[in-house]
Design a protein around this motif. Structure first.
Motif, PDB file in Angstrom:
ATOM      1  N   UNK A 256       0.844  -1.193   0.000  1.00 35.53           N
ATOM      2  CA  UNK A 256       0.000   0.000   0.000  1.00 35.53           C
ATOM      3  C   UNK A 256       0.874   1.235   0.000  1.00 35.53           C
ATOM      4  N   UNK A 257       0.766   2.061  -1.046  1.00 37.54           N
ATOM      5  CA  UNK A 257       1.594   3.269  -1.132  1.00 37.54           C
ATOM      6  C   UNK A 257       0.714   4.500  -1.388  1.00 37.54           C
ATOM      7  N   UNK A 258       0.871   5.465  -0.532  1.00 34.13           N
ATOM      8  CA  UNK A 258       0.217   6.760  -0.731  1.00 34.13           C
ATOM      9  C   UNK A 258       1.189   7.750  -1.336  1.00 34.13           C
ATOM     10  N   UNK A 259       2.443   7.341  -1.460  1.00 41.89           N
ATOM     11  CA  UNK A 259       3.508   8.192  -1.993  1.00 41.89           C
ATOM     12  C   UNK A 259       4.325   7.361  -2.974  1.00 41.89           C
ATOM     13  N   UNK A 260       5.039   8.065  -3.861  1.00 38.01           N
ATOM     14  CA  UNK A 260       5.740   7.377  -4.938  1.00 38.01           C
ATOM     15  C   UNK A 260       6.939   8.222  -5.351  1.00 38.01           C
ATOM     16  N   UNK A 261       8.046   7.563  -5.679  1.00 37.06           N
ATOM     17  CA  UNK A 261       9.290   8.280  -5.997  1.00 37.06           C
ATOM     18  C   UNK A 261       9.115   9.365  -7.056  1.00 37.06           C
ATOM     19  N   UNK A 292      -2.748   1.852  -4.473  1.00 38.06           N
ATOM     20  CA  UNK A 292      -2.090   3.146  -4.634  1.00 38.06           C
ATOM     21  C   UNK A 292      -3.111   4.245  -4.396  1.00 38.06           C
ATOM     22  N   UNK A 293      -2.785   5.180  -3.513  1.00 44.89           N
ATOM     23  CA  UNK A 293      -3.584   6.400  -3.366  1.00 44.89           C
ATOM     24  C   UNK A 293      -2.669   7.589  -3.644  1.00 44.89           C
ATOM     25  N   UNK A 294      -3.248   8.706  -4.026  1.00 43.27           N
ATOM     26  CA  UNK A 294      -2.477   9.826  -4.552  1.00 43.27           C
ATOM     27  C   UNK A 294      -2.092  10.877  -3.533  1.00 43.27           C
ATOM     28  N   UNK A 295      -1.289  10.482  -2.540  1.00 43.13           N
ATOM     29  CA  UNK A 295      -0.808  11.404  -1.499  1.00 43.13           C
ATOM     30  C   UNK A 295      -1.988  12.076  -0.787  1.00 43.13           C
ATOM     31  N   UNK A 296      -2.944  11.266  -0.375  1.00 40.01           N
ATOM     32  CA  UNK A 296      -4.131  11.803   0.282  1.00 40.01           C
ATOM     33  C   UNK A 296      -4.163  11.524   1.782  1.00 40.01           C
ATOM     34  N   UNK A 297      -3.122  10.890   2.312  1.00 38.14           N
ATOM     35  CA  UNK A 297      -3.159  10.505   3.723  1.00 38.14           C
ATOM     36  C   UNK A 297      -3.374  11.707   4.641  1.00 38.14           C
ATOM     37  N   UNK A 298      -2.818  12.846   4.280  1.00 38.53           N
ATOM     38  CA  UNK A 298      -2.941  14.044   5.117  1.00 38.53           C
ATOM     39  C   UNK A 298      -4.294  14.730   4.989  1.00 38.53           C
ATOM     40  N   UNK A 299      -5.108  14.321   4.016  1.00 41.97           N
ATOM     41  CA  UNK A 299      -6.197  15.145   3.499  1.00 41.97           C
ATOM     42  C   UNK A 299      -7.491  15.009   4.305  1.00 41.97           C
ATOM     43  N   UNK A 300      -7.509  15.658   5.461  1.00 45.88           N
ATOM     44  CA  UNK A 300      -8.736  15.782   6.245  1.00 45.88           C
ATOM     45  C   UNK A 300      -8.970  17.267   6.523  1.00 45.88           C
ATOM     46  N   UNK A 301     -10.185  17.604   6.859  1.00 46.98           N
ATOM     47  CA  UNK A 301     -10.486  19.017   7.125  1.00 46.98           C
ATOM     48  C   UNK A 301      -9.689  19.524   8.322  1.00 46.98           C
TER      49      UNK A 301
END
Length: 332
Positions: A256-261, A292-301
């Motif tokens: 599981x990767x939310x980030x990618x090189x 794969x998610x697109x760097x959304x881990x931080x994405x909360x209100x």
């Protein structure tokens, strides 16, 4: 004070515009990422605000300094995309948001674990097609599994608290060990032992020269066959080619990767009508056991509110000749 933003999306504007009246800054927004191609567009600003995929190399910093920029405000925790020595020599102050919402990232890591394990994303699509078969959807109990945590800063500690609630055995590695985690049963081990014992490995460390390609061909061989690897930190922690081989030979059971090189060419953009010429990400997404998610881990209100407020407060205090309230916010 005028602040020029890069890599901005509508949601960035929403939160910064909401809180800016208390600070009275002039805010200018660019959707493009910051790099040599756009840096000359900065005019009459005192500060720039950058995000994870903006490139602040020596060339860019030199131009910014000549244009009168005094402050670089990173609206993120990481600063591996900034040439800190160049900033120091140019006399630019660099600040960041060291802890906007550890829980947001930790919860996303947990969501990726549960999704990969119980295959809820596949079940959702299957049921919508009126297929109620359970074939291929078997998972495993998290209870009793050994969770290896690499990096036990704010996010790593938040992740540990979540996984403790599932009844997991928690082991960890960090150059600075957390007394808090030790008190509730986390065992710190050498890195090699964490690799060897973990059923699930979750990365929560910064990208430094010492951590680049932390997951590589050699370290993969130290892990259990079928290990689950989760990365919500920085893409450069993983050697993508080594991971592809690990998936092919089933050394990695789940990824599981939310980030990618190479995410700066992909993430935060709608590429649904284009042909992506990155063969590596295409191969990764072709595996059924990869999420794969697109760097959304931080994405909360809550996280977006904290990012906006902390960034504006940092700039306000620097402009007044004061240090940010949180000493960890200062990079240079």
């Amino acid at each position: 004070m005028k602040v020029t933003f890069f890599s901005t999306k509508p949601y960035d504007r929403e939160f910064f515009d909401r809180f800016n009246p208390s600070f009275g800054f002039e805010l200018e927004y660019y959707e493009t990422h910051l790099g040599p191609h756009i840096v000359n567009a900065v005019e009459h600003a005192t500060a720039i605000c950058a995000f994870v995929n903006d490139k602040l190399n020596a060339e860019v910093i030199d131009v910014l300094a000549r244009k009168g920029i005094k402050y670089i405000a990173l609206r993120c925790a990481g600063f591996n995309n900034v040439d800190l020595e160049a900033a120091r020599q140019a006399g630019l102050r660099v600040c960041r948001v060291p802890a906007y919402s550890p829980e947001a990232v930790a919860e996303h890591a947990l969501a990726m674990i549960l999704t990969l394990n119980r295959k809820t994303h596949k079940a959702y699509n299957r049921v919508r097609e009126q297929n109620f078969s359970l074939k291929g959807l078997m998972g495993f109990n998290l209870h009793g599994k050994i969770i290896g945590i690499i990096g036990t800063g704010n996010i790593g500690r938040a992740f540990a608290r979540l996984m403790r609630g599932f009844g997991c055995t928690l082991i960890a590695y960090d150059v600075v060990e957390s007394d808090e985690l030790k008190r509730f049963g986390v065992q710190y081990l050498p890195l090699r032992e964490v690799f060897a014992q973990s059923d699930i490995l979750s990365l929560h460390c910064p990208l430094l020269e010492s951590t680049r390609h932390l997951i590589n061909a050699e370290t993969l061989r130290q892990m259990k066959k079928g290990v689950m690897i989760i990365n919500t930190s920085r893409g450069g922690l993983i050697d993508s080619q080594a991971v592809l081989e690990g998936l092919r030979f089933k050394q990695i059971g789940y990824l599981g990767i939310d980030v990618y090189e190479q995410e700066d060419k992909l993430f935060f953009r709608d590429l649904s009508h284009t042909i992506i010429d990155d063969d590596t990400i295409q191969l990764l997404m072709s595996f059924p056991n990869v999420l794969v998610t697109g760097h959304q881990a931080f994405f909360t209100s809550e996280a977006m509110e904290e990012i906006a407020l902390t960034t504006l407060k940092n700039l306000a205090r620097l402009a007044q000749g004061l240090e940010p309230e949180n000493p960890a916010a200062v990079v240079v």
